[in-house]
Design a protein around this motif. Sequence first.
Motif, PDB file in Angstrom:
ATOM      1  N   THR A 140      -8.831   4.161 -13.217  1.00 28.38           N
ATOM      2  CA  THR A 140      -7.784   4.664 -12.333  1.00 28.38           C
ATOM      3  C   THR A 140      -7.799   6.183 -12.373  1.00 28.38           C
ATOM      4  O   THR A 140      -7.739   6.852 -11.348  1.00 28.38           O
TER       5      THR A 140
ATOM      6  N   ARG B  57     -10.662   7.429 -10.449  1.00 26.70           N
ATOM      7  CA  ARG B  57     -10.459   7.359  -8.998  1.00 26.70           C
ATOM      8  C   ARG B  57      -9.601   8.518  -8.504  1.00 26.70           C
ATOM      9  O   ARG B  57      -9.826   9.049  -7.438  1.00 26.70           O
TER      10      ARG B  57
ATOM     11  N   ARG C 113      -9.548  -6.988 -11.813  1.00 23.88           N
ATOM     12  CA  ARG C 113      -9.955  -5.962 -12.781  1.00 23.88           C
ATOM     13  C   ARG C 113     -11.361  -5.466 -12.484  1.00 23.88           C
ATOM     14  O   ARG C 113     -11.645  -4.277 -12.512  1.00 23.88           O
TER      15      ARG C 113
ATOM     16  N   SER D 170     -11.453  -3.130  -9.403  1.00 20.45           N
ATOM     17  CA  SER D 170     -10.862  -1.821  -9.700  1.00 20.45           C
ATOM     18  C   SER D 170     -11.795  -1.028 -10.602  1.00 20.45           C
ATOM     19  O   SER D 170     -12.024   0.165 -10.403  1.00 20.45           O
TER      20      SER D 170
ATOM     21  N   ASP E  32     -14.694  -0.006  -8.664  1.00 22.64           N
ATOM     22  CA  ASP E  32     -14.274   0.739  -7.486  1.00 22.64           C
ATOM     23  C   ASP E  32     -15.058   0.313  -6.240  1.00 22.64           C
ATOM     24  O   ASP E  32     -15.587   1.150  -5.507  1.00 22.64           O
TER      25      ASP E  32
ATOM     26  N   THR F 265      -0.622  -6.756  -5.435  1.00 23.13           N
ATOM     27  CA  THR F 265      -1.345  -5.935  -6.410  1.00 23.13           C
ATOM     28  C   THR F 265      -2.626  -5.403  -5.774  1.00 23.13           C
ATOM     29  O   THR F 265      -2.965  -4.224  -5.869  1.00 23.13           O
TER      30      THR F 265
ATOM     31  N   SER G 147      -1.865  -2.731  -3.339  1.00 23.09           N
ATOM     32  CA  SER G 147      -1.491  -1.462  -3.993  1.00 23.09           C
ATOM     33  C   SER G 147      -2.734  -0.713  -4.473  1.00 23.09           C
ATOM     34  O   SER G 147      -2.688   0.478  -4.744  1.00 23.09           O
ATOM     35  N   ARG G 148      -3.863  -1.432  -4.569  1.00 22.25           N
ATOM     36  CA  ARG G 148      -5.115  -0.775  -4.983  1.00 22.25           C
ATOM     37  C   ARG G 148      -5.978  -0.384  -3.785  1.00 22.25           C
ATOM     38  O   ARG G 148      -7.163  -0.103  -3.926  1.00 22.25           O
TER      39      ARG G 148
END
Length: 312
Positions: free
Chosen positions: A18, A21, A148, A151, A154, A175, A178-179
Amino acid sequence: MRAVVQNDKSRASGRASTGVRIVLAVLGLAVIASGCAQDDGSDLVAPAGGQQPLDAPPARALDSYATRLRAAHAARTAAAHRWDLRKVPLTAPPAPAEKPRIRTRKGFEVDGHRRLNLPPVFTTVPTRNKVVFLTIDDGAEKDRAFLRMMSDLDVPYTAFLSGYLVKDDTRYFRTMQSRGVVLNNHTLHHPNLRGLSYRAQKREICGMQRYMEKRFGKRPALFRPPFGSYDRATLRAAKACGIAYVPLWNEEVFADRWEYREANRKLRPGDIVLTHFRGRDQWKGTMTDMVRRFLNKVTAQGYAVGRLEDYL
Ligand SMILES: [Zn+2]
């Protein structure tokens, strides 16, 4: 046991990525233009001796920029290793400055398609970039490890949801949203629309638009008919419900294999790839097995995974 270990590791790395990113977002296009391979920061070093140009950032800022580039590359490499990928996925080129003109694929038109200005039905996005787009349908399986993994690595993708499959756990998809994943319309109940009345089709499509707005705060611009099956009433209903695009697919990836629409069995620039939210009860493996298969093939053929929305 191995899966448990991997999950714990990936949770920690999810937090790390995160951060990465955010750094990538701050650095913007410069990161992409430089690419991961270039991590020596050689073109970032301030001119030795003499004065810097007035508008050049201070040397310290350049140093930290190079450090962040290296960190981003290291994080990507570590994530690829953690998820057992054969190679580090390639970084997609920046979004095109000018959006390509999306047209209906030959042979996929309905009567009066152009005259009625119906949404385009397509399986490939016109681009010369070596990118493909991952689209995931239905929503039966809610696999936390998959969230997971995506994210952590990416990797962008676009979801097409069917109301009756997602309603027991809309949080899972919030969720995802939101990503940065865009959630789209795949009808309320997943019927074969072709041949149904215009009113029945409109109930399925507009009903899902209303559902999406209520649960996810947005009315989608993209609609995919279940089984890729549609007729003129489908496209008329989709248009009436505010749909702008009807993306289908050129390849489908499963946990254990690929299927191609074309005979040559090769990826092409701009191809849309279909897969599903499925678990062990529906195919031979898990969502993460599917992603591994997808990324290994795509990377081996020199393709990056693009964001479909960047091209529409
Ligand atoms: Zn479906």
